[in-house]
Design an enzyme around this catalytic site. Structure first.
Site, PDB file in Angstrom:
ATOM      1  N   HIS A 151      -2.564  -2.745  -7.363  1.00 22.73           N
ATOM      2  CA  HIS A 151      -1.981  -1.421  -7.546  1.00 22.73           C
ATOM      3  C   HIS A 151      -3.040  -0.496  -8.146  1.00 22.73           C
ATOM      4  CE1 HIS A 151       2.314  -3.322  -7.857  1.00 22.73           C
ATOM      5  NE2 HIS A 151       1.874  -3.224  -6.620  1.00 22.73           N
TER       6      HIS A 151
ATOM      7  N   ASP B 297       0.821  -1.231   0.000  1.00 21.61           N
ATOM      8  CA  ASP B 297       0.000   0.000   0.000  1.00 21.61           C
ATOM      9  C   ASP B 297       0.846   1.269   0.000  1.00 21.61           C
ATOM     10  OD1 ASP B 297      -2.209  -1.779   0.423  1.00 21.61           O
ATOM     11  OD2 ASP B 297      -1.859  -1.680   2.573  1.00 21.61           O
ATOM     12  N   GLU B 298       2.090   1.178  -0.463  1.00 22.51           N
ATOM     13  CA  GLU B 298       2.954   2.365  -0.403  1.00 22.51           C
ATOM     14  C   GLU B 298       2.771   3.306  -1.586  1.00 22.51           C
ATOM     15  OE1 GLU B 298       5.336  -1.147   1.322  1.00 22.51           O
ATOM     16  OE2 GLU B 298       4.360  -0.736  -0.592  1.00 22.51           O
TER      17      GLU B 298
ATOM     18  N   THR C  56       3.073  13.766  -4.978  1.00 19.92           N
ATOM     19  CA  THR C  56       2.344  14.913  -4.406  1.00 19.92           C
ATOM     20  C   THR C  56       0.867  14.893  -4.782  1.00 19.92           C
ATOM     21  OG1 THR C  56       2.950  16.278  -6.321  1.00 19.92           O
ATOM     22  CG2 THR C  56       4.420  16.355  -4.400  1.00 19.92           C
TER      23      THR C  56
ATOM     24  N   THR D 158       2.885 -12.626   3.318  1.00 19.75           N
ATOM     25  CA  THR D 158       2.448 -13.264   2.083  1.00 19.75           C
ATOM     26  C   THR D 158       3.186 -14.594   1.918  1.00 19.75           C
ATOM     27  OG1 THR D 158       1.925 -12.822  -0.243  1.00 19.75           O
ATOM     28  CG2 THR D 158       4.121 -12.144   0.533  1.00 19.75           C
TER      29      THR D 158
ATOM     30  N   THR E  84      -6.374 -12.575   1.390  1.00 19.18           N
ATOM     31  CA  THR E  84      -7.228 -11.836   0.459  1.00 19.18           C
ATOM     32  C   THR E  84      -8.277 -12.718  -0.205  1.00 19.18           C
ATOM     33  OG1 THR E  84      -5.739 -12.238  -1.403  1.00 19.18           O
ATOM     34  CG2 THR E  84      -5.338 -10.250  -0.086  1.00 19.18           C
TER      35      THR E  84
ATOM     36  N   THR F   9      -6.751  -2.062  -2.017  1.00 21.90           N
ATOM     37  CA  THR F   9      -7.146  -2.136  -3.426  1.00 21.90           C
ATOM     38  C   THR F   9      -7.878  -3.431  -3.742  1.00 21.90           C
ATOM     39  OG1 THR F   9      -5.275  -0.756  -4.077  1.00 21.90           O
ATOM     40  CG2 THR F   9      -6.270  -2.100  -5.801  1.00 21.90           C
ATOM     41  N   VAL F  10      -7.377  -4.564  -3.234  1.00 23.07           N
ATOM     42  CA  VAL F  10      -7.967  -5.863  -3.566  1.00 23.07           C
ATOM     43  C   VAL F  10      -9.163  -6.175  -2.678  1.00 23.07           C
ATOM     44  CG1 VAL F  10      -7.542  -8.357  -3.621  1.00 23.07           C
ATOM     45  CG2 VAL F  10      -5.811  -6.770  -4.496  1.00 23.07           C
ATOM     46  N   THR F  11      -9.025  -5.964  -1.376  1.00 20.67           N
ATOM     47  CA  THR F  11     -10.052  -6.416  -0.427  1.00 20.67           C
ATOM     48  C   THR F  11     -11.062  -5.344  -0.055  1.00 20.67           C
ATOM     49  OG1 THR F  11      -8.721  -5.769   1.489  1.00 20.67           O
ATOM     50  CG2 THR F  11      -8.379  -7.994   0.608  1.00 20.67           C
TER      51      THR F  11
END
Length: 333
Positions: free
Chosen positions: A43, A13-14, A321, A190, A123, A248-250
């Site tokens: 992503h 999640d970065e 940004t 994971t 997930t 994003t996935v869950t």
């Protein structure tokens, strides 16, 4: 530079998708190739008014000139792979290696119940059980699936040939350093190693052929699901800071904490980082939203970046940004 590896420095999640999308357009690589576990990693990419949520293809698909490839170490859900080729207009340039493992319905079923789901917070994508089957040498491979035959290529050969020709290759990692099966917060991790070394092994890239390793950190730490998170904020403080996010996935809410320098130092060590990318500076310092020049940042934001460079001893070369791929400050030489 010819080969650049991009990996996450915390718990996923970065904002790797944004950084990879930017580099794919800016540096115009011949190949963008993905390693990692499988479709359990998502992503998110914002290009103009379009938002893409990618689970299988590399995030560099916005560059229409680049081949987008999946290395042999990755497990594949054929339905997700084929759908993303159509959805993201990647036909004719999306390929996978014949040794990619295949997620079947039995893996999806196994991943949606029991300890993996309840304790680890899986997930449900089937990735972990498929990688377990691979370790047992019972997993089907892409070469066994008729619907994938026209997409198969020798990914390690393509990657290394491009490097030999001094063409740019962009290597995309998934998840984050502390979700690594070897180096993460086991058992809340994971199903394989996702540090730079592991990602390179996934695509067949030897260590002497890596030129740059960019570790991506968010300007604060988030984590989806269970597992330890030092100095975790409560939900009220997370919301007040504007750090409330969802996976994003869950779609699960992300837990949040302040930037963790001890974790960051270890991530730098484990990945042999040569550069740092910082994302979501605009969330932490709202006055920096949309800036593309370092001199335009506020003094507080500049101090934040300088403190990271001073403590981690690695240059911050890319600063996000905003959500769009061009909302970025590029300080690379």
């Amino acid at each position: 530079m010819t080969s650049t590896v991009v990996v996450g420095g915390f718990f996923g999640d970065e904002g790797k998708g944004k950084i990879i999308s930017y580099l794919a357009v800016k540096d115009n690589p011949t190949v963008v190739v993905r390693g990692g576990a499988g479709p359990n990693a998502g992503h998110t990419i914002k290009d103009g008014d379009k938002v893409y949520k990618v689970r299988m293809l590399p995030s560099g698909f916005l560059n229409k000139n680049a081949k987008v490839m999946i290395g042999p170490g990755v497990v594949i859900n054929p339905d997700v792979f084929l759908k993303e080729i159509t959805d993201f207009d990647a036909s004719g340039r999306a390929f996978l290696d014949k040794h990619c493992g295949i997620i079947e319905q039995s893996h999806l079923n196994q991943d949606s119940k029991g300890e993996l789901k309840e304790k680890i917070g899986s997930t449900g994508s089937g990735t972990g059980p498929a990688n377990a089957s691979r370790a047992m040498r019972t997993l089907k491979l892409a070469k066994d699936i008729d619907s994938l035959s026209s997409y198969i290529d020798d990914v390690p050969q393509v990657v290394n040939s491009a490097i030999e020709k001094n063409e740019n290759v962009l290597v995309e990692g998934t998840q984050g350093t502390f979700l690594s099966l070897w180096h993460g917060t086991y058992p809340f991790v994971t199903s394989k190693d996702v540090t730079a070394s592991g990602i390179c092994a996934d695509i067949g890239l030897g260590p002497k052929n890596v030129d740059e390793v960019i570790v991506v950190f968010k300007s604060y730490v988030t984590r989806v699901g269970t597992g330890p998170l030092s100095n975790e904020l409560n939900s009220a403080d997370t919301t007040e800071k504007g750090w409330a996010e969802f996976g994003t996935v869950t779609g699960r809410p992300r837990r949040a904490a302040e930037f963790d320098f001890e974790l960051a130092k270890r991530a730098i060590m484990l990945n042999s980082a040569t550069q740092i990318a910082i994302t979501k500076l605009d969330v932490r310092f709202t006055e920096c939203a949309g800036k593309t020049n370092y001199d335009e940042l506020s003094s507080e934001a500049k101090s934040f970046i300088k403190n990271i460079e001073d403590k981690l001893k690695v240059p911050v070369t890319l600063i996000g940004t905003g959500p769009a791929i061009n909302d970025i400050i590029d300080r690379r030489k």
